[in-house]
Design an enzyme around this catalytic site. Structure first.
Site, PDB file in Angstrom:
ATOM      1  N   CYS A 154       0.828  -1.208   0.000  1.00 14.46           N
ATOM      2  CA  CYS A 154       0.000   0.000   0.000  1.00 14.46           C
ATOM      3  C   CYS A 154       0.862   1.257   0.000  1.00 14.46           C
ATOM      4  CB  CYS A 154      -0.919  -0.011   1.223  1.00 14.46           C
ATOM      5  SG  CYS A 154      -1.939   1.459   1.331  1.00 14.46           S
ATOM      6  N   CYS A 201      -0.481   4.160   2.120  1.00 16.08           N
ATOM      7  CA  CYS A 201      -0.341   3.974   3.582  1.00 16.08           C
ATOM      8  C   CYS A 201       1.108   4.161   4.021  1.00 16.08           C
ATOM      9  CB  CYS A 201      -0.762   2.573   4.030  1.00 16.08           C
ATOM     10  SG  CYS A 201      -2.197   1.888   3.232  1.00 16.08           S
ATOM     11  N   ASP A 202       2.049   3.603   3.268  1.00 15.78           N
ATOM     12  CA  ASP A 202       3.438   3.503   3.748  1.00 15.78           C
ATOM     13  C   ASP A 202       4.429   4.399   3.012  1.00 15.78           C
ATOM     14  OD1 ASP A 202       2.528   1.517   5.449  1.00 15.78           O
ATOM     15  OD2 ASP A 202       2.920  -0.081   4.005  1.00 15.78           O
TER      16      ASP A 202
END
Ligand code: NAP
Length: 306
Positions: free
Chosen positions: A136, A139-140
């Site tokens: 992701c 997200c990261d």
């Protein structure tokens, strides 16, 4: 005893909940992780009819808030088994992340379990999740600011991820197994304009390097067989999704690729069990078709319940 239990709180499941409660039914959504499903990771949605532009997170939150405001119930637990209950109903066994199991009862069940990220299948891939390997980018990605990273995949997700990461990372290698992208030309074109993006075509990631944290990857050119090592601290795997329906194989028919078999009416071969969204056998897996499935499955369940 609820009227309808929905396994999965993504777009299909939440849409089904909205239609179920609007039809006057009691509806419980059981979701393993966080509501919203895959779409929460999409930075921008521009193809949902009637909404010109919205982030995936905002879209999912609106859907969740709408379902809750209308009276749906939501619990965080994974549905691990469905079996026959009393009076023609179903027993739904759900397990929390802490391992606690609860048996719920419903008159109808909708399976809207979506799909999970497909792994590359490399040695140490799973142990390096959180240590450089991610599924992701939104997200990261922030953890890799000013660092060199690679994205594996050639679909819209990989192209969008590479574009997103190119804004933060010093260098982005986009590694695709063919010489043409599956994703949209406009995204590939936007990437071509980026000085810090390098396309590594006809190539596949074969090995992960690093002691504890990822420090590099081996990449094989599939036409020449030549292998090179690329030093990166992040590898974003974006090679599509796969269904996650093994727990239901005793109660519904599942095709060779793992999808629950049902037509556009969302009815499985088992009376009282319906399926909606990306976990169903279908041609087009889009946000709009997931929402449509949710409506169809919920109304079919309502008709079944009577
Ligand atoms: P996808 O379209 O299925 O693409 C998966 C990519 O990964 C393909 O390029 C495929 O290569 C590659 N791949 C598959 N298995 C592989 C393996 N084992 N090793 C290496 N590469 C592998 O998946 P997606 O990009 O996640 O998109 C899913 C759906 O969501 C699509 O319909 C997409 O259009 C949609 N989507 C839309 C948006 C948007 O509209 N903003 C954003 C994201 C996703 P091949 O090309 O060689 O098969």
């Amino acid at each position: 005893m609820r009227d309808i239990i929905i396994a999965g709180g993504g777009t299909a499941g939440l849409s089904a909940a909205i239609y179920g409660v609007r039809a006057g039914k009691t509806v419980l959504i059981l979701e393993e992780k966080f509501y919203g499903g895959q779409i929460v990771n999409s930075p921008e949605i521009v193809n949902y009819p009637g909404i010109a532009k919205i982030s995936g997170y905002e879209f999912a939150k609106n859907l969740y808030d709408q379902a809750m405001a209308l009276g749906a119930e939501y619990k965080q637990a994974r549905v691990v088994q469905i079996r026959d209950g009393e009076d023609g109903g179903k027993q739904v066994v759900a397990r929390t992340s802490g391992g606690e199991e609860t048996i719920y009862e419903a008159r109808a069940v909708i399976l809207a379990t979506g799909a999970k990220n497909r792994p590359l299948g490399l040695d140490r891939e799973q142990e390096m999740v959180g240590a450089g390997v991610s599924y992701c980018a939104t997200c990261d990605g922030m953890f890799f600011r000013e660092k060199e990273v690679a994205v594996a995949g050639g679909g819209n997700t990989a192209l969008e991820d590479a574009l997103f990461l190119s804004n933060y990372c010093s260098k982005v290698y986009l590694i695709h197994r063919r010489d043409q992208f599956r994703g949209e030309d406009r995204l590939a074109e936007a990437l071509r304009q980026k000085e810090n993006v390098e396309f590594v075509m006809d190539s596949e990631v074969t090995e992960l390097h690093g002691d504890g944290m990822l420090s590099g990857i081996s990449v094989r050119q599939v036409k020449t067989g030549e292998t090179r090592e690329i030093p990166v601290s992040g590898l974003f795997v974006a090679i599509g999704q796969m269904p996650d329906n093994e727990d239901f194989q005793d109660v519904v028919s599942i095709d060779g690729k793992g999808y629950i078999e049902a037509g556009e009416d969302c009815k499985t071969e088992t009376p009282g069990i319906y399926t909606a969204g990306d976990c169903r056998t279908k041609e087009v897996r889009q946000l709009a078709t997931a929402a449509a499935d949710g409506a169809v499955a919920a109304l079919a369940a309502c008709e079944y319940i009577g």
